[in-house]
Scaffold this active site. Structure first.
Site, PDB file in Angstrom:
ATOM      1  N   ASP A 188      26.972  -6.188 -64.064  1.00  0.00           N
ATOM      2  CA  ASP A 188      27.954  -6.835 -63.190  1.00  0.00           C
ATOM      3  C   ASP A 188      27.243  -7.956 -62.413  1.00  0.00           C
ATOM      4  OD1 ASP A 188      30.262  -7.528 -61.890  1.00  0.00           O
ATOM      5  OD2 ASP A 188      30.777  -5.512 -61.251  1.00  0.00           O
TER       6      ASP A 188
HETATM    7  C1  NOJ Z   1      32.266  -8.632 -60.128  1.00  0.00           C
HETATM    8  C2  NOJ Z   1      33.309  -7.598 -60.432  1.00  0.00           C
HETATM    9  O1  NOJ Z   1      32.864  -6.329 -60.003  1.00  0.00           O
HETATM   10  C3  NOJ Z   1      33.691  -7.510 -61.885  1.00  0.00           C
HETATM   11  O2  NOJ Z   1      34.825  -6.708 -62.005  1.00  0.00           O
HETATM   12  C4  NOJ Z   1      33.933  -8.873 -62.459  1.00  0.00           C
HETATM   13  O3  NOJ Z   1      34.282  -8.760 -63.824  1.00  0.00           O
HETATM   14  C5  NOJ Z   1      32.702  -9.725 -62.286  1.00  0.00           C
HETATM   15  N1  NOJ Z   1      32.395  -9.854 -60.876  1.00  0.00           N
HETATM   16  C6  NOJ Z   1      32.869 -11.111 -62.900  1.00  0.00           C
HETATM   17  O4  NOJ Z   1      33.736 -11.862 -62.142  1.00  0.00           O
END
Ligand code: NOJ
Length: 770
Positions: free
Chosen positions: A309
């Site tokens: 993430d």
């Molecule tokens: C952080 C988020 O937790 C996740 O759900 C998302 O896909 C990513 N950022 C990319 O934007």
């Protein structure tokens, strides 16, 4: 086919295939994404065939030619928002082969193709870039948030919405969609429950599989998109509901509650997985080899790639898990992350780590292989460009689907005879900050939604009523007490004035009206990522507004817009009816009006329990019984009772549930079935969501929930009509995931309910023979 992988409705007994348990049954024992039997070219063929020798040979060829820098480039994802600060530098990086993927938040397909051309035509090896984006509940056609749509208890509907999202994303050049969100939501303080499918692992698994089918629906064609199961895993257990935090979740709960939705997605051949921000048992997931490698790869045979993430690899240093960025990269790669989302740690440190011998080149190669495999499987090498699309058009069929989704996802919590509304009314007051605010209807994560596409509740009601009816629309107050001071720097005093300056107008509109509709809830910016809350009430001055209007004693319907189940005891008590509308998307007002006037029957059921107060959190229907059942209550008896349990939702008619009977299956050796007769005893036709719950009364491996949903079926009945609904009691319905990871079905006693919601009705006893 397995019952759990069907559309949520248990198949008629005679058609249930006699296969060993697969989904959520046996998954840990059998390869999920089986290696292809025959070599095949990728064009026009399924992922399974496309994963043949041809792809692996092509990867071998590329790996043989790639420099370490180019390899690390494939493992690097950058954010278009950052890139926009210096496109020249980014283009140069692409030409050097240092960009494997973008998070593409820009709606600019022309620029997207230019950058792709840079990679395909001007980099040494011409490897195309993967463009990924968070499209969670629709791109331009914004559907209800996950927590809303799951209340439709309809995986088919979910699949359709994600197909639409995939089509719209394709037009804008998105190859990789960061959905479905598979986290099990049990704590309403956590803002991300909005994206989830609620508190039940069975429903969650069906919805996650359906979403993968929808997002990757073109997998048998020349060009597909990749879904991304997120957030693997345990993210929703963050302590106190505080985002990005630690999770203390044990194996028993992981196996039986949190993993099933991911497992179901893997079984549908989801091509990528995102590792989550949280720790599990003290280890940040970006460094958690046990889950990322032992479970995902070794047990489940996942062959796609794992992306960390946002900045989670670099975050290992912030956790205090890694000493520096190099160690963070080493730990993350070794644990099983293949692509580094935006932290840049892989690209900036692993070359040195490899040359110093701290990371084996084979470890890097393995990750590159997985990334290239997905680029090849989806046809990105053959078809890297989108050519010329300018924008996503809004299509009539998609809009109609969005309207249906709204109508099927809203949940009628209470109704004291006020609904359905008559059109024969002279004056309605529609009051509240959510009455006519298009932005709010789009909900969290609706980056590509457009306010001008939204039918607000005010517009929906106007469209449903004749011109003779007077509709007064009054905002009444602000919804978000924090936003104004943050925006204009004013302190609380100015804000107080701002918040309440619509009260008088609201009260005079309500006084003049025959019927009041309150449009209340929480601001969308209070939900989603980083949207944790310490209270579950209405935001801003809404509660005061509600109380003041309720004092007038007019017939009143409350419509609640929110990304989580709020605890609103006064609203439940004082409203003539309450409709929970979540964050409904572009057809908000149209779909809600359909239900309010009875043009469509309300059929939504809560996928997450609504609590009486925040002190109860977390409380979910499928908790275990404890060693002293029923003795943990507070003095006022409010600790263990939700205001509305999972599965609750009223209709405009009434249904009688006959006693549950256990009957022999059809034919020798066929599993028994549970049967109950359901009768529409009310005055109107209605749709009932009949639910099957079980309890295993004793289990040595670990305590099982007091109730578990293991089937449901939506049936439409006319007034006076009855129907027998049967559910097969086979191993898939009765079993659980044992600590070894294998699916297990114990011989012994079970209780079986067929009921309109969780924790309702009388169970039948069933003895299951091994
Ligand atoms: C952080 C988020 O937790 C996740 O759900 C998302 O896909 C990513 N950022 C990319 O934007």
């Amino acid at each position: 086919l397995s019952t759990w992988n069907a559309q949520g409705n248990v198949l008629p007994t005679e058609t249930v295939p006699k296969l060993p348990p697969r989904f959520y049954g046996g998954l840990m024992q059998v390869p999920i994404v089986a290696p292809p039997a025959t070599p095949a070219h990728s064009r026009g063929e399924s992922f399974q065939n496309a994963a043949g020798d041809w792809i692996e040979q092509r990867i071998d060829g590329l790996l043989g030619e790639m420099t370490i820098r180019e390899k690390l480039g494939q493992l690097t994802q950058i954010f278009s928002g950052d890139a926009a600060k210096d496109w020249d530098a980014v283009r140069a990086g692409i030409r050097r082969g240092e960009v494997g993927a973008f998070i593409w938040a820009l709606q600019d397909p022309v620029l997207r193709d230019q950058l792709q051309r840079e990679a395909v035509e001007n980099s040494r090896l011409g490897i195309p870039i993967l463009f990924g984006m968070d499209i969670i509940h629709g791109a331009r056609t914004v559907f209800p948030i996950g927590l809303g749509l799951a209340c439709a208890f309809s995986p088919e509907l979910f699949e359709e919405t994600q197909k639409v999202a995939a089509v719209e994303c394709r037009r804008m050049g998105i190859d990789w969609i960061f959905a479905p969100m598979c986290d099990l939501a049990r704590d309403p303080r956590w803002g991300r429950v909005a994206e989830s499918c609620g508190e039940d692992p069975y429903l969650g698994a069906l919805c996650s599989a359906a979403q993968v089918r929808g997002l990757q629906w073109t997998k048998n064609r020349r060009r597909s998109q990749a879904a991304c199961l997120k957030h693997f895993v345990g993210y929703s257990e963050v302590v106190g509901g505080r985002d990005y935090n630690e999770s203390d979740v044990g194996d028993w709960v992981l196996l039986n509650q949190h993993l099933p939705a991911f497992h179901a997605g893997i079984e549908e051949e989801a091509l990528t997985v995102m590792s989550s921000f949280n720790t599990v048992d003290g280890i940040p997931m970006a460094a958690n080899a046990r889950l990322l490698t032992e479970v995902l790869r070794d047990r489940w045979k996942f062959t796609g790639f794992v992306v960390s993430d946002w900045h989670a690899v670099g975050g290992l240093v912030d956790w205090g898990c890694a000493r520096d960025r190099a160690e963070a990269a080493r730990l993350a790669l070794r644990a099983g992350n293949d692509m580094d989302m935006i932290s840049g740690c892989f690209l900036s440190t692993l070359e040195e780590e490899v040359s110093a011998g701290r990371v084996a080149l084979e470890e890097v190669d393995q990750a590159v292989r997985r990334v290239l495999r997905i680029k090849l499987r989806i046809g990105l090498f053959d078809s890297p460009y989108i050519r010329g699309a300018k924008e996503i058009p809004l299509r009539r069929r998609r809009v109609a689907l969005a309207r249906r989704c709204v109508a099927e996802s809203v949940v009628l919590l209470t109704n004291h005879g006020v609904l359905p509304l008559s059109r024969d009314v002279s004056r309605i007051a529609l009051i509240g900050p959510f009455a006519d605010d298009p932005h709010e209807m789009l909900g969290c994560w609706a980056e590509w939604g457009r306010p001008e596409d939204v039918v607000t509740l005010a517009a929906g009601l106007r469209g449903a009523l004749s011109e003779n009816v007077i509709l007064d629309v009054v905002k009444g107050c602000g919804a978000n007490p924090l936003a104004p001071p943050l925006r204009n720097g004013n302190g609380g005093e100015a804000l107080e004035g701002e918040l309440r300056n619509g009260f008088l107008e609201a009260i005079s509109a309500a006084s003049a009206a025959e019927l009041v509709i309150m449009a209340i809830g929480e601001n969308r910016s209070w939900t989603g990522e980083s949207g944790s809350r310490a209270e579950l009430g209405l935001t801003g001055a809404q509660q005061e507004l509600f109380d003041a209007v309720a004092e007038l004693g007019k017939p009143m319907v409350s419509i609640v817009f929110s990304g989580r189940p709020l605890s609103l005891p006064k609203v439940w008590e004082k409203s003539g009816a309450v409709l929970y509308a979540w964050q409904p998307g572009i057809q908000a007002g149209a779909g809600i009006a359909d239900v309010l006037f009875g043009d469509r029957p309300p059929s939504g059921r809560l996928c997450m329990s609504v609590l009486q107060n925040i002190g109860q959190t977390p409380l979910y229907y499928n908790h275990s019984r404890t060693g002293r059942p029923g003795e943990g209550q507070l003095r006022e008896g409010r600790l263990e009772q939700a205001a509305f349990w999972f599965g609750h939702g009223l209709t405009y008619t009434s249904f009688r549930y006959g006693p549950v009977r256990i009957a022999d299956g059809a034919g020798p050796g066929a599993p028994s079935v549970a049967v109950a007769e359901i009768e529409n005893t009310g005055p109107r036709a209605g749709v009932e969501t009949v639910q099957l719950y079980i309890r295993q009364t004793s289990c040595h491996e670990g305590v099982r929930p007091q109730q578990e949903l293991r089937g449901f079926r939506k049936i439409a009945l006319d007034p006076g009509e009855k129907r027998e609904v049967a559910f097969v009691l086979d191993g898939k319905v009765l079993g659980y995931r044992s600590r070894s990871g294998a699916w297990k079905v114990d011989a012994g006693d079970y209780l079986v309910w067929i009921a309109p919601r969780a924790l309702a009705g009388e169970p039948a006893r069933y003895f299951h023979l091994a």
